[in-house]
Design a protein around this motif. Structure first.
Motif, PDB file in Angstrom:
ATOM      1  N   TYR A   1      -2.201 -10.876  -6.424  1.00 57.73           N
ATOM      2  CA  TYR A   1      -2.701 -10.308  -5.140  1.00 57.73           C
ATOM      3  C   TYR A   1      -1.403  -9.862  -4.180  1.00 57.73           C
ATOM      4  CZ  TYR A   1      -5.078 -10.628  -0.628  1.00 57.73           C
ATOM      5  OH  TYR A   1      -5.338 -10.189   0.620  1.00 57.73           O
ATOM      6  N   GLY A   2      -1.792  -8.621  -3.656  1.00 64.79           N
ATOM      7  CA  GLY A   2      -0.521  -7.903  -3.003  1.00 64.79           C
ATOM      8  C   GLY A   2       0.458  -7.359  -3.935  1.00 64.79           C
TER       9      GLY A   2
ATOM     10  N   HIS B   1      -7.539  -1.671  -8.866  1.00 62.22           N
ATOM     11  CA  HIS B   1      -6.834  -1.073  -7.540  1.00 62.22           C
ATOM     12  C   HIS B   1      -5.330  -1.181  -7.353  1.00 62.22           C
ATOM     13  CE1 HIS B   1      -8.301  -4.855  -6.308  1.00 62.22           C
ATOM     14  NE2 HIS B   1      -7.306  -4.960  -5.273  1.00 62.22           N
ATOM     15  N   ARG B   2      -5.109  -2.202  -8.117  1.00 63.97           N
ATOM     16  CA  ARG B   2      -3.486  -2.518  -8.022  1.00 63.97           C
ATOM     17  C   ARG B   2      -2.765  -1.994  -9.157  1.00 63.97           C
ATOM     18  NH1 ARG B   2      -5.064  -8.925  -8.095  1.00 63.97           N
ATOM     19  NH2 ARG B   2      -6.035  -8.994  -5.986  1.00 63.97           N
ATOM     20  N   ILE B   3      -3.339  -0.790  -9.738  1.00 60.92           N
ATOM     21  CA  ILE B   3      -2.652  -0.134 -11.094  1.00 60.92           C
ATOM     22  C   ILE B   3      -2.330   1.186 -10.227  1.00 60.92           C
ATOM     23  CG2 ILE B   3      -2.338   0.840 -13.235  1.00 60.92           C
ATOM     24  CD1 ILE B   3      -2.375  -2.358 -12.710  1.00 60.92           C
ATOM     25  N   ILE B   4      -1.241   1.808 -10.356  1.00 60.68           N
ATOM     26  CA  ILE B   4      -0.763   2.925  -9.548  1.00 60.68           C
ATOM     27  C   ILE B   4       0.135   3.743 -10.494  1.00 60.68           C
ATOM     28  CG2 ILE B   4      -0.666   1.864  -7.171  1.00 60.68           C
ATOM     29  CD1 ILE B   4       2.298   1.751  -7.336  1.00 60.68           C
TER      30      ILE B   4
ATOM     31  N   ASP C   1      -3.679  -1.951   1.243  1.00 66.80           N
ATOM     32  CA  ASP C   1      -3.429  -2.408   2.792  1.00 66.80           C
ATOM     33  C   ASP C   1      -3.653  -3.776   2.963  1.00 66.80           C
ATOM     34  OD1 ASP C   1      -2.032   0.028   2.771  1.00 66.80           O
ATOM     35  OD2 ASP C   1      -3.444   1.022   4.063  1.00 66.80           O
ATOM     36  N   HIS C   2      -5.107  -3.675   2.537  1.00 66.35           N
ATOM     37  CA  HIS C   2      -5.623  -5.292   2.785  1.00 66.35           C
ATOM     38  C   HIS C   2      -4.921  -6.635   2.214  1.00 66.35           C
ATOM     39  CE1 HIS C   2      -8.928  -8.089   3.529  1.00 66.35           C
ATOM     40  NE2 HIS C   2      -8.969  -8.424   2.160  1.00 66.35           N
TER      41      HIS C   2
END
Length: 157
Positions: free
Chosen positions: A84-85, A122-125, A146-147
């Protein structure tokens, strides 16, 4: 297969599963009627997703049963280890899976993730830090990141 619809800050969400586990969580572009009755098999998922959006849950504890190829399931399992984060690049994820040449296949499997948020694709960029390739829309990916990692205003005093 049981189905429930809930409202989230990112739109209506459809959750599907049965006694074997969750098979699908997806954000919808259309407005649905929020379910008044939550099937027993989906109660934990609804509860934990609400906690996530309220900011009180960082890790999910749910029985998962996504359908996919063995390779896709390997990618999705690796995604569960992204904290997370935090974020990883597609290259990082390919490297973790043992084959940096499989970056496109890893990206494709990431895009086929059937369990929105719970399996944190969503944590993969992108390697350059860009918010690329998100089936739910880049605006939702940005919101989720952002959350999970809000910028804290530093006190001057």
């Amino acid at each position: 297969m049981e189905t429930v619809f809930i409202k989230t800050p990112l739109g209506y969400t459809k959750i599907e599963g049965n006694h074997e586990g969750l098979s699908s969580i997806s954000v919808l572009e259309s407005q649905e009627k929020e379910s008044l009755v939550i099937p027993q098999f989906l109660e934990d998922a609804v509860y934990q997703l609400r906690e996530y959006f309220e900011g009180s849950r960082q890790k999910f504890d749910l029985r998962l049963n996504p359908e996919g190829t063995e390779f896709q399931k390997r990618v999705w399992k690796a995604l569960l280890d992204v904290p997370y984060g935090k974020t990883l690049s597609y290259w990082d994820l390919s490297n973790i899976l043992g084959d940096v040449k499989a970056i496109r296949a890893v990206a494709a499997a990431n895009g086929k993730n059937p369990l929105w948020i719970v399996i944190p694709c969503h944590r993969i960029i992108g390697s350059d830090g860009s918010l690329t390739g998100y089936a739910g829309g880049v605006h939702r990916k940005k919101w989720l990141l952002d959350h999970e990692n809000p910028v804290k205003q530093q006190s001057l005093f």
